[in-house]
Structure formats: structure tokens, C-alpha cells
Design a protein around this motif. Sequence first.
Motif, PDB file in Angstrom:
ATOM      1  N   LEU A 105      53.009  26.126  43.534  1.00  0.00           N
ATOM      2  CA  LEU A 105      53.956  25.193  42.942  1.00  0.00           C
ATOM      3  C   LEU A 105      53.332  24.342  41.846  1.00  0.00           C
ATOM      4  O   LEU A 105      54.009  23.933  40.913  1.00  0.00           O
ATOM      5  N   PHE A 106      52.033  24.066  41.943  1.00  0.00           N
ATOM      6  CA  PHE A 106      51.389  23.150  41.012  1.00  0.00           C
ATOM      7  C   PHE A 106      50.623  23.849  39.893  1.00  0.00           C
ATOM      8  O   PHE A 106      49.809  23.229  39.223  1.00  0.00           O
ATOM      9  N   GLY A 107      50.857  25.121  39.711  1.00  0.00           N
ATOM     10  CA  GLY A 107      50.184  25.841  38.641  1.00  0.00           C
ATOM     11  C   GLY A 107      48.764  26.238  38.967  1.00  0.00           C
ATOM     12  O   GLY A 107      48.086  26.834  38.121  1.00  0.00           O
ATOM     13  N   VAL A 108      48.283  25.927  40.164  1.00  0.00           N
ATOM     14  CA  VAL A 108      46.903  26.248  40.527  1.00  0.00           C
ATOM     15  C   VAL A 108      46.693  27.753  40.551  1.00  0.00           C
ATOM     16  O   VAL A 108      45.742  28.280  39.966  1.00  0.00           O
ATOM     17  N   SER A 109      47.576  28.473  41.242  1.00  0.00           N
ATOM     18  CA  SER A 109      47.455  29.921  41.306  1.00  0.00           C
ATOM     19  C   SER A 109      47.652  30.560  39.933  1.00  0.00           C
ATOM     20  O   SER A 109      46.961  31.515  39.574  1.00  0.00           O
ATOM     21  N   ALA A 110      48.593  30.019  39.147  1.00  0.00           N
ATOM     22  CA  ALA A 110      48.826  30.568  37.806  1.00  0.00           C
ATOM     23  C   ALA A 110      47.606  30.383  36.918  1.00  0.00           C
ATOM     24  O   ALA A 110      47.241  31.277  36.156  1.00  0.00           O
ATOM     25  N   GLY A 111      46.948  29.217  37.030  1.00  0.00           N
ATOM     26  CA  GLY A 111      45.735  28.996  36.257  1.00  0.00           C
ATOM     27  C   GLY A 111      44.603  29.902  36.693  1.00  0.00           C
ATOM     28  O   GLY A 111      43.875  30.456  35.858  1.00  0.00           O
ATOM     29  N   ALA A 112      44.444  30.077  38.017  1.00  0.00           N
ATOM     30  CA  ALA A 112      43.416  30.985  38.521  1.00  0.00           C
ATOM     31  C   ALA A 112      43.696  32.417  38.067  1.00  0.00           C
ATOM     32  O   ALA A 112      42.777  33.153  37.674  1.00  0.00           O
ATOM     33  N   GLY A 113      44.963  32.805  38.116  1.00  0.00           N
ATOM     34  CA  GLY A 113      45.321  34.144  37.676  1.00  0.00           C
ATOM     35  C   GLY A 113      45.055  34.371  36.198  1.00  0.00           C
ATOM     36  O   GLY A 113      44.580  35.435  35.797  1.00  0.00           O
ATOM     37  N   LEU A 114      45.352  33.383  35.373  1.00  0.00           N
ATOM     38  CA  LEU A 114      45.101  33.518  33.935  1.00  0.00           C
ATOM     39  C   LEU A 114      43.614  33.692  33.655  1.00  0.00           C
ATOM     40  O   LEU A 114      43.212  34.556  32.866  1.00  0.00           O
ATOM     41  N   GLY A 115      42.774  32.884  34.314  1.00  0.00           N
ATOM     42  CA  GLY A 115      41.332  33.024  34.117  1.00  0.00           C
ATOM     43  C   GLY A 115      40.832  34.380  34.552  1.00  0.00           C
ATOM     44  O   GLY A 115      40.002  35.005  33.867  1.00  0.00           O
ATOM     45  N   ALA A 116      41.324  34.876  35.694  1.00  0.00           N
ATOM     46  CA  ALA A 116      40.889  36.176  36.192  1.00  0.00           C
ATOM     47  C   ALA A 116      41.368  37.306  35.287  1.00  0.00           C
ATOM     48  O   ALA A 116      40.635  38.267  35.034  1.00  0.00           O
ATOM     49  N   VAL A 117      42.597  37.208  34.787  1.00  0.00           N
ATOM     50  CA  VAL A 117      43.129  38.253  33.912  1.00  0.00           C
ATOM     51  C   VAL A 117      42.336  38.337  32.611  1.00  0.00           C
ATOM     52  O   VAL A 117      42.066  39.436  32.095  1.00  0.00           O
ATOM     53  N   VAL A 118      41.944  37.203  32.062  1.00  0.00           N
ATOM     54  CA  VAL A 118      41.129  37.206  30.837  1.00  0.00           C
ATOM     55  C   VAL A 118      39.823  37.971  31.069  1.00  0.00           C
ATOM     56  O   VAL A 118      39.393  38.777  30.240  1.00  0.00           O
ATOM     57  N   VAL A 119      39.195  37.738  32.227  1.00  0.00           N
ATOM     58  CA  VAL A 119      37.947  38.434  32.537  1.00  0.00           C
ATOM     59  C   VAL A 119      38.184  39.924  32.720  1.00  0.00           C
ATOM     60  O   VAL A 119      37.436  40.755  32.197  1.00  0.00           O
ATOM     61  N   ILE A 120      39.229  40.298  33.465  1.00  0.00           N
ATOM     62  CA  ILE A 120      39.495  41.706  33.732  1.00  0.00           C
ATOM     63  C   ILE A 120      39.790  42.472  32.446  1.00  0.00           C
ATOM     64  O   ILE A 120      39.306  43.586  32.229  1.00  0.00           O
ATOM     65  N   LEU A 121      40.581  41.879  31.558  1.00  0.00           N
ATOM     66  CA  LEU A 121      41.006  42.585  30.349  1.00  0.00           C
ATOM     67  C   LEU A 121      39.954  42.588  29.252  1.00  0.00           C
ATOM     68  O   LEU A 121      39.822  43.568  28.515  1.00  0.00           O
ATOM     69  N   TYR A 122      39.181  41.517  29.134  1.00  0.00           N
ATOM     70  CA  TYR A 122      38.318  41.372  27.959  1.00  0.00           C
ATOM     71  C   TYR A 122      36.829  41.327  28.270  1.00  0.00           C
ATOM     72  O   TYR A 122      36.015  41.484  27.365  1.00  0.00           O
ATOM     73  N   ALA A 123      36.447  41.124  29.538  1.00  0.00           N
ATOM     74  CA  ALA A 123      35.024  41.152  29.867  1.00  0.00           C
ATOM     75  C   ALA A 123      34.623  42.515  30.408  1.00  0.00           C
ATOM     76  O   ALA A 123      33.575  43.043  30.075  1.00  0.00           O
ATOM     77  N   GLY A 124      35.496  43.083  31.256  1.00  0.00           N
ATOM     78  CA  GLY A 124      35.263  44.434  31.757  1.00  0.00           C
ATOM     79  C   GLY A 124      33.956  44.567  32.495  1.00  0.00           C
ATOM     80  O   GLY A 124      33.577  43.750  33.319  1.00  0.00           O
ATOM     81  N   SER A 125      33.220  45.635  32.176  1.00  0.00           N
ATOM     82  CA  SER A 125      31.971  45.929  32.866  1.00  0.00           C
ATOM     83  C   SER A 125      30.862  44.943  32.521  1.00  0.00           C
ATOM     84  O   SER A 125      29.825  44.932  33.176  1.00  0.00           O
TER      85      SER A 125
END
Length: 346
Positions: A105-125
Motif C-alpha cells: 500500500l505504501f509503495g515499498v514493494s513497488a520501489g523494491a520491484g523497480l530497483g530489482a527490475v533495473v538490475v535484472i534488465l540492465y545489469a544481467g550477468s
Amino acid sequence: MRAARLSRGGLWLLCCGLLALLAASGVAAFGFGAARIPVSHVFAIVADALGLGSGTRNWTPAERNIVMELRVPRVLLGAAAGAGLAAVGAVLQVLTRNPLADPYLFGVSAGAGLGAVVVILYAGSLAGPLTLPGAAFLGALLAMALVFAAARGRQGAPTSERLILTGVAVAFVLHAATNFLITTSLDRGADAVMFWMMGGLGAARWSSVPVPLALSCAGIVWLMLRAASVNALAFGDDTARTLGIDPVRLRAEMFVVTALMTGAIVAMSGGIGFVGLVMPHIVRLLAGGDLRRLLPLSGLFGALFLVWIDVLARSAFAPREIPLGVVTAAIGGAFFLWLMRRRREP
């Protein structure tokens, strides 16, 4: 409908019973999946790993690898995620005096998800083992800081109502940013991100379990130590001040702790909804609204719930696995609708 009252002895007895049930459920859950393993083999493998084996080995090396390398970390992560999300939801509902409050409800999960998605898509291996949880921590904390900054009124201290409304708005913005990154990514990682955003424990390994497990356990202990003070906030900030509690400081402390817990869980398991919303409501039917009782019971019920929901998700259509968030949303949403109908006034 009145909640049943539990004595202190009854609470301890119930907690011990739930712990024993959780341990037995975890061992039983090791046998379920695309490759079914007999329960007798599972118990023998676990006993041998603990040094309690009889010397007779009736399992194959493949069965041992599946149990010890894949399913034990998966069950541990599921238990940690279920306990952590349920405990966070219980605290947020008391803290904000809002029965609909949960980690999302407070955007905590959305913020965590955004940070993780950035790593998965652009940091990779190139990302190290701690990069993904680190990015989720940072995203969760930045989301919470943004909520606090945007919710400040003229008097400086944000009220519970402003925090809730601002959290919903921030969550929508962060979800939009995450979806934009996914839809504009040409990398194959976008498919993995979509499954991860719907939640799942399939990526659980021994190297990924310690961080969410440790933070969930430590966070629940910390929240329990502060439970009496948080209870006072349920009666209003003025009442809390008369008891020597600083509402602003306590609320900020609780949000930081819950943000860290949520960030660790979301980084490893993705978006798993409704656990933090529904489990505290179930426990209130048994033990009432006192956070000192609500926290441990919510954590244990949440751990049990997610362990068995994961069994359903990976076994119902084996070898195909259903995203965990899909199952929790279907079951949790249906239960919550039933609960609201049951409580509806005539």
C-alpha cells in the motif's frame, strides 16, 4: 463478530503447535513438485543431512540433489517470505489504523520491484549475488522516503491518512515506471521479469536464502520488541505522547524496518500479494488486535500459508509452474471478499 481471547499460556501453546506444524509441513513439502519424491525418502534424506540417518540409504543421488539443493532452500524462502509479509502487514494495519494496509500500500514493494527490475534488465550477468537484494533495499527505502516527503503537511509530521493516500499514488507511479522499463526492453530478460513480478520461489538457492531469512527473523523480533509502543499509536498520537512515546519517530522507525524486510523478500520472491493483508485478519479472529499476540501468530500463519500455496503452485499443473502471486491473489481475494461479507452489517 468478537475475536476469541487467548491466555498467555494458550498463546505459547498455539505458537509451539504452529512451529511444529510448520516444521512437519516443510519436510512434507520437500516431496512435491514436477518430480514427486516419496515421503519416506524425504524424511530419510533430511535425517541423513542432519546426521540422524540409520545408515540405510533408499534414495537416489538425483532425489537427494532435488531435495537438498532445490526444495529445501525454496521452502525456507517461502516460510521467510510468508512470515515477513504477514508480520509487516500486521504492523502497518495497527500503525496506520487502516485494516487495508499491507506492504504494497505504501509503495515499498513497488520501489523494491523497480530497483530489482533495473538490475535484472540492465545489469544481467555483471551483477554480483548481493546486487539484486541491494537494489531492492535501495528502491524500497527511496520509495518510503518519497512517501514521507510528499505526505508532509504544513505542520511537518505526516498523518496516517496522508501517508496512505500518498503511498497509493507513489505505488502507481513506480509501477508505471517498472512497466515502462519492461515494455521498452529488447532483452530476453523481460520474460523473466514478468514471471518474477508475478511472484515465485523457483529461483531460491542456498546462496539467496540467508539475506531474506535473516532479515525476516530479525525484523519480526525487532517489531515484537516495539509492539507495545505501536499498540499505543492505535489510540491516536495524543494518547501515545501521554505515554512518553514520540509518534513521528516511532512511525519512521517502523517504516524503515518494514521497508528493509519487504525489500529483502521482494528481491528474492517477486511480488506476492494478499499475504500481508489477509493473514492478520485471520489471526484477529483468534487472538484479537493486540500486536504482541498478532505479530507472532501472523508470522507463523503466513509461513504455513505460503509454504503450502507454493506446493499448490508447483504441483497443480506440473511440470508447468503457476506464478505464486497469481495463486495468492486468487485465494486471498476470495477469502477477503467472504470476510467482508461476513462482517457486513445488516
